[in-house]
Write a protein that holds these residues in place. Structure first.
Motif, PDB file in Angstrom:
ATOM      1  N   CYS A   6       0.850  -1.200   0.000  1.00 41.76           N
ATOM      2  CA  CYS A   6       0.000   0.000   0.000  1.00 41.76           C
ATOM      3  C   CYS A   6       0.883   1.246   0.000  1.00 41.76           C
ATOM      4  O   CYS A   6       1.770   1.386   0.841  1.00 41.76           O
ATOM      5  N   CYS A  23      -0.085   3.323   3.559  1.00 38.58           N
ATOM      6  CA  CYS A  23       0.298   2.877   4.898  1.00 38.58           C
ATOM      7  C   CYS A  23       1.442   1.861   4.906  1.00 38.58           C
ATOM      8  O   CYS A  23       1.962   1.519   5.960  1.00 38.58           O
ATOM      9  N   HIS A  82       1.302  -1.326   4.192  1.00 38.14           N
ATOM     10  CA  HIS A  82       0.883  -2.703   4.426  1.00 38.14           C
ATOM     11  C   HIS A  82       1.121  -3.533   3.160  1.00 38.14           C
ATOM     12  O   HIS A  82       0.714  -3.149   2.066  1.00 38.14           O
ATOM     13  N   CYS A 124      -6.303  -1.520  -0.125  1.00 34.81           N
ATOM     14  CA  CYS A 124      -5.519  -1.946   1.029  1.00 34.81           C
ATOM     15  C   CYS A 124      -6.408  -2.631   2.075  1.00 34.81           C
ATOM     16  O   CYS A 124      -7.448  -2.097   2.458  1.00 34.81           O
ATOM     17  N   CYS A 127      -5.729  -0.199   5.620  1.00 31.42           N
ATOM     18  CA  CYS A 127      -6.224   1.170   5.807  1.00 31.42           C
ATOM     19  C   CYS A 127      -7.351   1.553   4.859  1.00 31.42           C
ATOM     20  O   CYS A 127      -7.901   2.655   4.947  1.00 31.42           O
ATOM     21  N   HIS A 144      -7.202   2.199   1.700  1.00 26.85           N
ATOM     22  CA  HIS A 144      -6.767   3.025   0.565  1.00 26.85           C
ATOM     23  C   HIS A 144      -7.037   2.304  -0.759  1.00 26.85           C
ATOM     24  O   HIS A 144      -6.692   1.134  -0.913  1.00 26.85           O
TER      25      HIS A 144
HETATM   26 ZN   LIG Z   1      -2.871   0.898   3.450  1.00 23.29          ZN
END
Ligand SMILES: [Zn+2]
Length: 394
Positions: free
Chosen positions: A344, A347, A349, A363, A366, A368
């Motif tokens: 991501c 963030c 991840h 994501c 988060c 996104h």
């Molecule tokens: Zn994220």
């Protein structure tokens, strides 16, 4: 700076026939000179050198004024020098303890280029400068051949070559003292993700497509290659199919190069630092990942072939980009693309599940969401900037 320009020739029908004859005579000369060296070596253990063969040229030309005598002395010398280079490479490898193949005779279709080593000597670039709209190159024995000059030629023309590709003819100019085209400094930075649907996607969200007809040509090429594989060896149909594959290959190459030039030029104009994937690493990971990420295609075999044809465009694009970046004083950074498509950009991840489809990124941590290629391009940019900082360039 030294660079070369490849420009399409537009010969008349008669000139095309003469160009073919010119290549053929240079091929015959090459083979005759090779035969001469082989016989001298086998029968008498004598090594014939370039100087000896070049000295013979005068007589060869005098004996055959309507054939070999028509062409430029210098282009014939260049052909003999080409053979000399093949021998030098052969002896170098023998000396190194390898077992190289002896320089080979050139069959029809395996001798596609003739060089004139010096502009003004048997050839003349821009031979009719007073012509209002067209550019010409004069070649001894052929005449003034029209050139499709799609970009300005800068610097001083040193050598001129002609090249045959399928049914097309090109002139290749090698130029010295080409001024670097430095653009005003662009402070902006960009990351590039290379793909199949779009040639490149930028971290600013722009998709740069392959040229309009490239996908269609790649499809046709894939089909033609499959058709060729089905034909019986040595058959007339096979020869026809092979010619079609060759023509399509040349077409794909042209379209690819054209697209690469346009895309690279736009990027170099807009950005000062350009971060891209390191292709050697990308190719290793991509082939494995690609099959998982693009499932459910029942035309897998053909699309695989088509895909690999399009993939080959990345190398061309990066070569052109490197060239333009150097000439414009831009900085290129190559990064390891591992995980850039599943991490991501907001963030950090990293999970396989983040990549919902080929085009969609969401994501799991988060929430996104973004176009998957844009998300990857942002990660690539970030990796490149970190690399630069670590190297102390920032
Ligand atoms: Zn994220």
């Amino acid at each position: 700076m030294r660079r070369s320009y490849t420009l399409l020739l537009r010969p008349t029908g008669k000139q095309a026939a003469t160009l073919t004859q010119c290549l053929e005579d240079h091929r015959v000369l090459y083979n005759a000179a090779l035969e001469h060296r082989r016989t001298a070596y086998r029968k008498a253990g004598v090594t014939v050198r370039y100087g000896d063969q070049s000295g013979e040229l005068k007589h060869i030309r005098a004996d055959d004024p309507a054939g070999q005598g028509r062409w430029s002395f210098s282009s014939q010398q260049a052909t003999l020098r080409r053979l000399d280079k093949a021998f030098a490479a052969f002896f170098r490898r023998v000396k190194a303890g390898q077992k190289p193949g002896f320089p080979r005779f050139k069959g029809r279709g395996w001798f596609d280029t003739v060089e004139w080593p010096k502009d003004g000597d048997g050839c003349r670039w821009d031979s009719q400068p007073e012509h209002p709209t067209a550019t010409f190159v004069r070649l001894q024995g052929v005449g003034h051949v029209r050139v499709h000059q799609h970009r300005p030629v800068l610097g001083r023309v040193k050598t001129i070559s002609i090249k045959r590709e399928g049914s097309r003819w090109y002139v290749v100019l090698s130029c010295d003292d080409v001024p670097a085209q430095t653009l005003p400094a662009a402070g902006a930075v960009v990351g590039l993700d290379m793909g199949v649907a779009s040639l490149v996607t930028t971290s600013d969200g722009e998709h740069v497509a392959n040229p309009r007809h490239l996908h269609a040509s790649a499809d046709r090429l894939a089909a033609a290659q499959q058709a060729l594989a089905r034909k019986k060896r040595g058959s007339k149909r096979r020869r026809k199919a092979a010619a079609r594959v060759g023509a399509l290959h040349a077409k794909v190459r042209r379209q690819r190069l054209d697209g690469a030039h346009k895309a690279a030029l736009a990027l170099v104009r807009d950005y000062g630092v350009i971060v891209h994937e390191d292709l050697r690493i990308a190719n290793m990971t991509r082939s494995a990942v690609g099959t998982i990420e693009a499932p459910g295609r029942n035309v897998a075999q053909k699309s695989g072939l088509n895909r690999s044809i399009l993939d080959a465009g990345w190398g061309v694009f990066l070569t052109v980009l490197a060239h333009k970046a150097e000439s414009a004083g831009r900085e290129l950074v190559a990064v390891n693309p591992a995980n850039t498509s599943r991490t991501c950009a907001r963030c950090g991840h990293c999970a396989k599940e983040n990549r919902v489809t080929q085009a969609e990124f969401a994501c799991m941590a988060c929430g996104h969401t973004a176009h998957a290629d844009v998300n990857a391009a942002v990660n690539i940019l970030r990796a490149g900037l970190a690399l630069r900082e670590a190297a102390g360039a920032a």
